[in-house]
Design a protein around this motif. Structure first.
Motif, PDB file in Angstrom:
ATOM      1  N   UNK A 252       0.636  -1.373  -0.023  1.00 38.85           N
ATOM      2  CA  UNK A 252      -0.032  -0.035  -0.067  1.00 38.85           C
ATOM      3  C   UNK A 252       0.873   1.347   0.097  1.00 38.85           C
ATOM      4  N   UNK A 253       2.062   0.980  -0.064  1.00 35.76           N
ATOM      5  CA  UNK A 253       3.016   2.429  -0.263  1.00 35.76           C
ATOM      6  C   UNK A 253       2.807   2.947  -1.465  1.00 35.76           C
ATOM      7  N   UNK A 254       3.035   4.428  -1.493  1.00 36.85           N
ATOM      8  CA  UNK A 254       3.016   5.044  -2.889  1.00 36.85           C
ATOM      9  C   UNK A 254       4.282   5.892  -2.939  1.00 36.85           C
ATOM     10  N   UNK A 255       4.804   5.585  -4.276  1.00 30.19           N
ATOM     11  CA  UNK A 255       6.025   6.023  -4.796  1.00 30.19           C
ATOM     12  C   UNK A 255       5.586   6.862  -6.127  1.00 30.19           C
ATOM     13  N   UNK A 256       6.299   7.987  -6.254  1.00 28.02           N
ATOM     14  CA  UNK A 256       5.975   9.026  -7.585  1.00 28.02           C
ATOM     15  C   UNK A 256       7.294   9.129  -8.247  1.00 28.02           C
ATOM     16  N   UNK A 257       7.247   8.727  -9.458  1.00 25.85           N
ATOM     17  CA  UNK A 257       8.242   8.837 -10.076  1.00 25.85           C
ATOM     18  C   UNK A 257       8.339  10.032 -11.353  1.00 25.85           C
ATOM     19  N   UNK A 258       9.326  10.789 -11.167  1.00 26.76           N
ATOM     20  CA  UNK A 258       8.955  12.309 -12.056  1.00 26.76           C
ATOM     21  C   UNK A 258       9.854  11.841 -13.377  1.00 26.76           C
ATOM     22  N   UNK A 259       9.150  12.442 -14.616  1.00 29.79           N
ATOM     23  CA  UNK A 259       9.990  12.276 -15.792  1.00 29.79           C
ATOM     24  C   UNK A 259      11.172  13.058 -15.771  1.00 29.79           C
ATOM     25  N   UNK A 260      12.156  13.092 -16.631  1.00 26.75           N
ATOM     26  CA  UNK A 260      13.174  14.008 -16.508  1.00 26.75           C
ATOM     27  C   UNK A 260      12.822  15.551 -17.112  1.00 26.75           C
ATOM     28  N   UNK A 261      11.682  15.237 -18.069  1.00 29.28           N
ATOM     29  CA  UNK A 261      11.027  16.501 -18.964  1.00 29.28           C
ATOM     30  C   UNK A 261       9.706  16.394 -18.734  1.00 29.28           C
ATOM     31  N   UNK A 262       8.809  17.639 -18.753  1.00 24.38           N
ATOM     32  CA  UNK A 262       7.612  17.777 -19.026  1.00 24.38           C
ATOM     33  C   UNK A 262       7.203  18.070 -20.589  1.00 24.38           C
ATOM     34  N   UNK A 263       6.164  17.493 -21.090  1.00 25.25           N
ATOM     35  CA  UNK A 263       5.767  17.979 -22.237  1.00 25.25           C
ATOM     36  C   UNK A 263       4.794  19.225 -22.364  1.00 25.25           C
ATOM     37  N   UNK A 264       4.903  20.174 -22.934  1.00 30.30           N
ATOM     38  CA  UNK A 264       4.270  21.342 -22.793  1.00 30.30           C
ATOM     39  C   UNK A 264       2.772  21.030 -23.114  1.00 30.30           C
ATOM     40  N   UNK A 265       1.871  21.618 -22.432  1.00 30.29           N
ATOM     41  CA  UNK A 265       0.524  21.305 -22.798  1.00 30.29           C
ATOM     42  C   UNK A 265      -0.083  22.773 -23.436  1.00 30.29           C
ATOM     43  N   UNK A 266      -0.518  22.588 -24.631  1.00 35.97           N
ATOM     44  CA  UNK A 266      -1.280  23.926 -25.048  1.00 35.97           C
ATOM     45  C   UNK A 266      -2.738  24.006 -25.064  1.00 35.97           C
ATOM     46  N   UNK A 267      -3.180  25.086 -24.500  1.00 38.39           N
ATOM     47  CA  UNK A 267      -4.707  25.120 -24.470  1.00 38.39           C
ATOM     48  C   UNK A 267      -5.405  26.183 -25.042  1.00 38.39           C
ATOM     49  N   UNK A 268      -6.521  26.265 -25.347  1.00 34.55           N
ATOM     50  CA  UNK A 268      -7.402  27.344 -26.154  1.00 34.55           C
ATOM     51  C   UNK A 268      -8.134  27.908 -25.054  1.00 34.55           C
TER      52      UNK A 268
END
Length: 453
Positions: free
Chosen positions: A427-443
């Motif tokens: 039940x333990x929770x671990x978060x793994x971050x990516x090296x980069x983030x993909x930019x999100x474009x919104x209108x």
């Protein structure tokens, strides 16, 4: 036992007080407690492993192997160590608690250090069971009286005398473990580590030394060490492959070059260094690519796993031969984000993007390069998962098996830019971050005009 404390009067005399521990006594006391706690840690690791493996044995040997991998992953994530270190702890725990219980007793009693116990397990582990059992009592007694280095030397001598194998047979077994590895260093440098027979290593060193001396005699102003390093790189990168199989000929590394397009067009691209400090373009090797730096070096491209490099080097790479993969970041770039349920295998563009974003296996603590990983669907294809950036991530073969065949739950957090959440069987929770983030474009949709009154 005390160090410099005053001598005590005879017991029973009036006014007798216990000796006051000095600074050395306090250090020794703390060190003894470290050994006691180390023994408890190994006992608990072994108990955890036996409990989970016992449950898995009901389902067959294949399940046990997967559970072993799962235990190693959770131990590494919970203790914030590498899986190699966690696996090492599991092996040492089983050996100390169950194979050599007298060594564990000595550690739990603070009579030996954790390092003594580690040396004992490693050296006796080289022997067959019947032979090692005869040395355990002697080894523990030796560990309780000798410093670590002396203990290692004496136990090594005893093990060598007990080994029935000849030197030639041991050498042949050791040769099977030959390998190479890269150790990253500072300032864009690193070490190429080669584990091979000493005869070959001495021959390599002798050859490049002779070449270096000949080049120095011709008037080259580089140091002998610089020439030797350059000669090794030249031979390994540009040497012929006539003796290799045909399938191994012509293989070249592919490097993803991702760099701000305006940096390539700007005036900041100074020329390369000259003289002995210059590096041949053929020696520019990257783990997998480049990205934009942050902080003081924000205008510099960065070679993944190496660090910032000059803009002129990025321009040089982007103008190289066809084995370089050119990727330019731009606010209006187009990216393949999903092919939905139309196909299972991600197209080449999506695979590159998934790996570029993560750079490595997205399991807790894993550093396997993404280029050597499989592309995993967090929601399985068979369960209706889409082949999309929001449902795919690179996992190495081992962690892919753990994710698909054990009680670990793995999902990509929506809107996180690629953060993977691993929930362990406990039940333990671990978060793994990516090296980069993909930019999100919104209108931005304008608010409708209010109705007239």
């Amino acid at each position: 036992m005390t160090g410099t404390s005053l001598p005590s009067p005879l017991e029973g005399c009036d006014g007798w007080v216990p000796p006051v521990p000095d600074a050395v006594d306090l250090v020794v006391e703390a060190s003894t407690m470290v050994s006691v706690f180390a023994a408890q840690r190994y006992a608990r690791i072994d108990a955890m492993r036996r409990e989970q493996v016992a449950d898995a044995r009901r389902f067959g040997a294949g399940e046990v192997e997967l559970v072993e991998r799962s235990i190693r992953l959770e131990l590494a994530a919970a203790m914030r160590v590498s899986e190699y270190a966690a696996g090492r702890l599991i092996v040492l725990a089983e050996a100390r608690v169950r194979v050599y219980p007298s060594a564990w007793d000595a550690l739990a009693g603070g009579r030996i250090t954790e390092k003594h116990a580690e040396v004992l397990v490693d050296l006796l582990g080289e022997l067959p069971d019947g032979v090692s059992e005869g040395l355990v009592t002697d080894a523990v007694a030796l560990a309780e009286t000798e410093p670590v280095n002396t203990f290692r030397r004496k136990l090594h001598d005893r093990v060598a005398r007990a080994q029935a194998e000849t030197l030639e047979e041991r050498h042949l077994r050791a040769v099977a473990g030959r390998r190479i590895a890269i150790q990253p260093g500072a300032d864009g440098m690193g070490d190429l580590w080669v584990h091979a027979p000493m005869v070959e290593l001495q021959a390599i060193h002798g050859r490049v030394t002779a070449m270096g001396k000949a080049i120095t005699a011709a008037g080259d102003d580089r140091t002998l060490d610089q020439i030797r390093a350059d000669a090794v790189c030249d031979l390994l990168i540009d040497g012929t492959t006539d003796s290799m199989p045909a399938a191994a000929s012509g293989i070249r590394a592919q490097v993803v070059v991702t760099v701000p397009v305006l940096s390539l067009l700007g005036d900041a691209a100074a020329g390369p260094a000259t003289g002995s400090d210059a590096v041949s373009p053929s020696r520019v090797v990257s783990a997998s690519g480049l990205t934009r730096a942050s902080g003081p070096a924000a205008d510099l491209p960065v070679v993944e796993g190496v660090g910032p490099i000059p803009v002129w080097r990025a321009r040089e790479l982007c103008g190289g031969d066809g084995t370089w993969m050119r990727v330019l970041t731009h606010p209006e770039t187009g990216m393949v984000l999903s092919v939905g349920r139309d196909r299972y295998a991600p197209p080449a563009g999506l695979r590159r993007l998934v790996r570029w974003r993560a750079q490595r296996c997205m399991a807790p603590g894993c550093v396997m390069p993404a280029s050597r990983c499989e592309i995993d669907h967090q929601i399985r294809w068979a369960d209706g998962g889409h082949t999309a950036l929001g449902n795919t991530t690179p996992l190495c073969k081992s962690h892919h098996l753990v994710k698909d065949n054990t009680a670990w739950a793995v999902k990509q957090l929506p809107g996180s830019g690629g953060v993977i959440e691993w929930t362990s069987p406990t039940g333990r929770r671990y978060l793994v971050e990516p090296e980069r983030r993909i930019p999100t474009f919104t209108t931005n949709t304008p608010e409708p005009d209010p109705p007239p009154f």
